[in-house]
Design a protein around this motif. Structure first.
Motif, PDB file in Angstrom:
ATOM      1  N   LEU A  51       0.806  -1.215   0.000  1.00 21.92           N
ATOM      2  CA  LEU A  51       0.000   0.000   0.000  1.00 21.92           C
ATOM      3  C   LEU A  51       0.842   1.269   0.000  1.00 21.92           C
ATOM      4  N   GLY A  57       3.036   4.318   1.237  1.00 15.74           N
ATOM      5  CA  GLY A  57       3.313   5.182   2.376  1.00 15.74           C
ATOM      6  C   GLY A  57       4.561   5.990   2.090  1.00 15.74           C
ATOM      7  N   LYS A  58       4.904   6.863   3.004  1.00 21.49           N
ATOM      8  CA  LYS A  58       6.030   7.779   2.760  1.00 21.49           C
ATOM      9  C   LYS A  58       7.392   7.093   2.882  1.00 21.49           C
ATOM     10  N   ASN A  92       4.161  -0.939   9.966  1.00 22.76           N
ATOM     11  CA  ASN A  92       2.943  -1.404   9.302  1.00 22.76           C
ATOM     12  C   ASN A  92       2.190  -2.441  10.129  1.00 22.76           C
ATOM     13  N   ARG A 143      -7.190   2.309   4.528  1.00 23.00           N
ATOM     14  CA  ARG A 143      -5.800   2.630   4.844  1.00 23.00           C
ATOM     15  C   ARG A 143      -5.144   3.044   3.538  1.00 23.00           C
ATOM     16  N   ARG A 144      -4.678   4.284   3.464  1.00 22.55           N
ATOM     17  CA  ARG A 144      -4.069   4.829   2.244  1.00 22.55           C
ATOM     18  C   ARG A 144      -4.995   4.691   1.034  1.00 22.55           C
ATOM     19  N   LYS A 153      -6.432  13.720   2.568  1.00 20.73           N
ATOM     20  CA  LYS A 153      -7.623  13.203   3.222  1.00 20.73           C
ATOM     21  C   LYS A 153      -8.504  14.376   3.593  1.00 20.73           C
TER      22      LYS A 153
END
Length: 324
Positions: free
Chosen positions: A37, A39-40, A73, A88-89, A223
Motif C-alpha cells: 500500500l 506510504g512515505k 505497518n 488505509r491509504r 484526506k
C-alpha cells in the motif's frame, strides 16, 4: 553521496521482492497487501540516511531499515482493527478485505518478521539493537493504550497528550535514526543525539498532522480536512481549546462536541472559528517550531563531515515543510 531518490528506489525494490512466507496464503497475502500500500517510507529512509553519513557500506542497513517499516505497518494493521477503520491509504484495511482474526494473526507474523530482518546486524551490535527495539516497541504499545484511554476522557492535559504522541509516534522515529547510527558505528554521543533528534521531530510531525487536519490545503493533504473535528478526535488543538475556553465559547465548543446530527462543513467551520478566537493555530505553530528546532539542533551537533550533515538535514527539512 548517494541521493535520497536512489536510497528510496533501493529500499522499495527490497520491500517488493522480500518474502514474508508463502503458506498458508491466507496468513501471508495480507502482509504482502499491507506492505504494497506504500506510504512515505520516511522511517526506513531515516535509518538508511543515518547509516550512510557514517559508513559507505550503507546497504548493510537495508534489512534493518525494512524491519522498522514492517514493524510500523504491523502497528497500523492492528490499530486499524481497534479503530474499526475501513480504509488505509485509500484502500480497504486488512480486516475489511479479509477479517479481524486474519488481520490479528498476520500482524503478529509481521512483528516476528521484523525481528528476522534485524538478524543480519553484526553480533557485537545485535544485542544493543534488540534492546533498543524492544524498548521502542513496548513504548509504542503504551502510547496506543494511552490514546485509547483518552477516548473516554475529556480532562486530557497538554502534557499527557504530548507524552502519548511521544510514545505512539515519535519514539519509532528516534529509533530509526538511532539504528542507522548504530549500524554505521557512530559513537555513543552521536547515537543519543540521533535518537533525540528523531524523538523531537516526531512530536513536531504529529502536532503538524493535527494542525494540517484543520488548516491543510485539501488538494495537498490527501484526506478530508476537518476529519478530526467531525469525529471529536482529541488532538492537540482540541485539548488546548478546551483548556483555554470559558463562558460562551466553552459552551459553544461543548455543544458542537455533543451534537450527534450536523452538517459536516458547519461543524468544521464553527470549531475552526473557535480555535481562531482562542489563538490555537499560532500557539500550535509555535509548539511545532519548537520541537522541530530542538530536533534539528541535535543533528547540527553531530561531529561529521558537513556534506554528510547537509544531506541528513535536507531530508529532515523536507519532513518539516510537508503539507500532507
Amino acid at each position: 553521496m548517494i541521493s535520497i531518490e536512489q536510497l528510496l528506489e533501493k529500499l522499495q525494490a527490497e520491500i517488493e521482492s522480500h518474502s514474508y512466507g508463502e503458506n498458508p496464503a491466507e496468513l501471508y497475502d495480507p502482509i504482502k497487501y499491507m506492505m504494497s500500500l506504500g506510504g512515505k517510507r520516511f522511517r526506513p529512509l531515516l535509518t538508511l540516511i543515518a547509516a550512510s553519513i557514517y559508513t559507505n557500506e550503507w546497504e548493510t542497513a537495508i534489512k534493518p531499515a525494512m524491519a522498522v517499516e514492517v514493524f510500523h505497518n504491523f502497528t497500523l494493521m492492528h490499530d486499524d482493527i481497534m479503530d474499526r477503520a475501513p480504509l488505509r491509504r485509500g484502500e480497504p484495511t486488512v480486516h475489511e478485505k479479509w477479517n479481524a482474526n486474519t488481520a490479528i494473526l498476520s500482524g503478529d507474523v509481521m512483528l516476528i518478521r521484523a525481528y528476522d530482518l534485524l538478524l543480519d546486524i553484526p553480533k557485537e551490535r545485535l544485542r544493543l539493537v534488540l534492546e533498543r527495539f524492544n524498548c521502542t516497541a513496548g513504548e509504542v504499545c503504551e502510547g496506543q493504550q494511552l490514546d485509547m484511554n483518552f477516548e473516554t476522557r475529556w480532562d486530557v492535559s497538554e502534557e499527557e497528550y504530548l507524552e502519548m504522541i511521544r510514545l505512539k509516534t515519535s519514539v519509532l522515529l528516534g529509533f530509526a535514526l538511532e539504528l542507522g547510527g548504530i549500524i554505521g558505528r557512530a559513537d555513543e554521543k552521536s547515537i543519543k543525539l540521533l535518537y533525540s533528534a528523531g524523538e523531537n521531530i516526531g512530536i513536531g510531525f504529529q502536532l503538524k498532522d493535527d494542525l494540517l487536519d484543520v488548516y491543510g490545503d485539501p488538494s495537498k493533504f490527501g484526506k478530508q480536512v476537518g476529519g478530526d473535528i467531525i469525529s471529536n478526535k482529541k488532538t492537540f488543538l482540541l485539548i488546548e481549546a478546551l483548556s483555554r475556553a470559558g463562558g460562551d465559547i466553552l459552551a459553544d465548543l461543548q455543544r458542537w462536541i455533543a451534537m450527534e446530527t450536523f452538517e459536516k462543513n458547519d461543524k468544521v467551520n464553527a470549531v475552526r472559528d473557535i480555535y481562531e478566537a482562542l489563538d490555537i493555530r499560532s500557539f500550535t505553530e509555535e509548539k511545532i517550531k519548537a520541537y522541530f528546532t530542538r530536533g534539528i539542533d541535535c543533528l547540527k551537533q553531530l561531529d561529521i563531515d558537513n556534506d554528510r550533515k547537509t544531506f541528513l538535514l535536507a531530508f529532515v527539512q523536507q519532513l518539516v515543510e510537508r503539507e500532507k
